[in-house]
Design an enzyme around this catalytic site. Sequence first.
Site, short mmCIF file in Angstrom:
data_model
loop_
_atom_site.label_atom_id
_atom_site.label_comp_id
_atom_site.label_asym_id
_atom_site.label_seq_id
_atom_site.Cartn_x
_atom_site.Cartn_y
_atom_site.Cartn_z
N GLY A 92 14.15 21.69 85.84
CA GLY A 92 13.00 21.26 85.04
C GLY A 92 11.91 22.30 84.89
O GLY A 92 10.81 21.97 84.43
N GLN A 93 12.18 23.54 85.28
CA GLN A 93 11.13 24.56 85.10
C GLN A 93 10.85 24.77 83.62
O GLN A 93 11.76 24.97 82.82
CB GLN A 93 11.54 25.90 85.74
CG GLN A 93 10.43 26.93 85.67
CD GLN A 93 10.70 28.20 86.47
OE1 GLN A 93 11.76 28.35 87.07
NE2 GLN A 93 9.74 29.10 86.48
N SER A 94 9.56 24.69 83.27
CA SER A 94 9.18 24.84 81.86
C SER A 94 8.16 25.95 81.65
O SER A 94 7.94 26.38 80.52
CB SER A 94 8.62 23.53 81.31
OG SER A 94 7.46 23.15 82.03
N HIS A 99 5.25 28.48 90.25
CA HIS A 99 4.18 27.55 90.60
C HIS A 99 4.69 26.48 91.54
O HIS A 99 5.83 26.02 91.42
CB HIS A 99 3.57 26.91 89.34
CG HIS A 99 4.59 26.34 88.39
ND1 HIS A 99 5.34 27.13 87.55
CD2 HIS A 99 4.99 25.07 88.17
CE1 HIS A 99 6.16 26.36 86.83
NE2 HIS A 99 5.97 25.11 87.20
N HIS A 101 4.01 22.72 92.75
CA HIS A 101 3.32 21.47 92.44
C HIS A 101 2.89 20.82 93.76
O HIS A 101 3.72 20.65 94.67
CB HIS A 101 4.25 20.47 91.75
CG HIS A 101 4.78 20.91 90.42
ND1 HIS A 101 4.29 20.43 89.23
CD2 HIS A 101 5.80 21.75 90.08
CE1 HIS A 101 4.96 20.96 88.21
NE2 HIS A 101 5.89 21.77 88.71
P1 AMP Z 1 7.46 22.96 85.54
O1 AMP Z 1 8.05 21.97 84.59
O2 AMP Z 1 7.89 22.79 86.96
O3 AMP Z 1 7.66 24.38 85.04
O4 AMP Z 1 5.91 22.66 85.57
C1 AMP Z 1 5.04 23.16 84.62
C2 AMP Z 1 3.78 22.37 84.75
O5 AMP Z 1 2.74 23.07 84.13
C3 AMP Z 1 3.84 20.98 84.11
O6 AMP Z 1 3.56 19.99 85.08
C4 AMP Z 1 2.78 21.06 83.03
O7 AMP Z 1 2.10 19.85 82.84
C5 AMP Z 1 1.87 22.15 83.56
N1 AMP Z 1 1.10 22.89 82.56
C6 AMP Z 1 1.55 23.47 81.43
N2 AMP Z 1 0.54 24.08 80.79
C7 AMP Z 1 -0.56 23.92 81.56
C8 AMP Z 1 -1.93 24.32 81.45
N3 AMP Z 1 -2.37 25.03 80.42
N4 AMP Z 1 -2.79 23.96 82.43
C9 AMP Z 1 -2.36 23.23 83.48
N5 AMP Z 1 -1.09 22.82 83.64
C10 AMP Z 1 -0.21 23.15 82.70
#
Ligand code: AMP
Length: 113
Positions: A92-94, A99, A101
């Site tokens: 689920g990395q996006s 980072h 969580h």
């Molecule tokens: P992941 O899916 O593990 O890569 O987590 C990416 C996280 O980044 C998701 O929970 C998003 O809601 C968060 N995210 C994306 N863009 C931002 C942003 N500009 N500020 C804060 N969180 C963000």
Amino acid sequence: MTDCIFCKIARKEMGSLIYEDELVAAFDDVNPQAPVHVLIVPKNHVERLLDVGDDDKLLLGHILVVANKIARERGVAEAGYRVVVNCNREAGQSVWHLHFHLLGGRKMGWPPG
Ligand code: AMP
């Protein structure tokens, strides 16, 4: 990396930090999945957990200590909290800047979806 969104946040060019030191920055997730949902990132650009190595051991341990500190500050430490890293697409990395969580403030299920 100049066009990385988490690099920009860590450099304070956008958003706002809730914590920073010489190694890491932390900020609230824009789409929170729990009452407390904080992201902790290294200030240096690293794409994925898979990319860290022996030189990053101090950084990785430090991030968990920072997670504990924020969990206490946000009042979720004793009830319980979760620290999650999604690495690569199936996990689920996006966002392609490492980072962690930090999630808390509600009862969580297991296994994660
Ligand atoms: P992941 O899916 O593990 O890569 O987590 C990416 C996280 O980044 C998701 O929970 C998003 O809601 C968060 N995210 C994306 N863009 C931002 C942003 N500009 N500020 C804060 N969180 C963000």
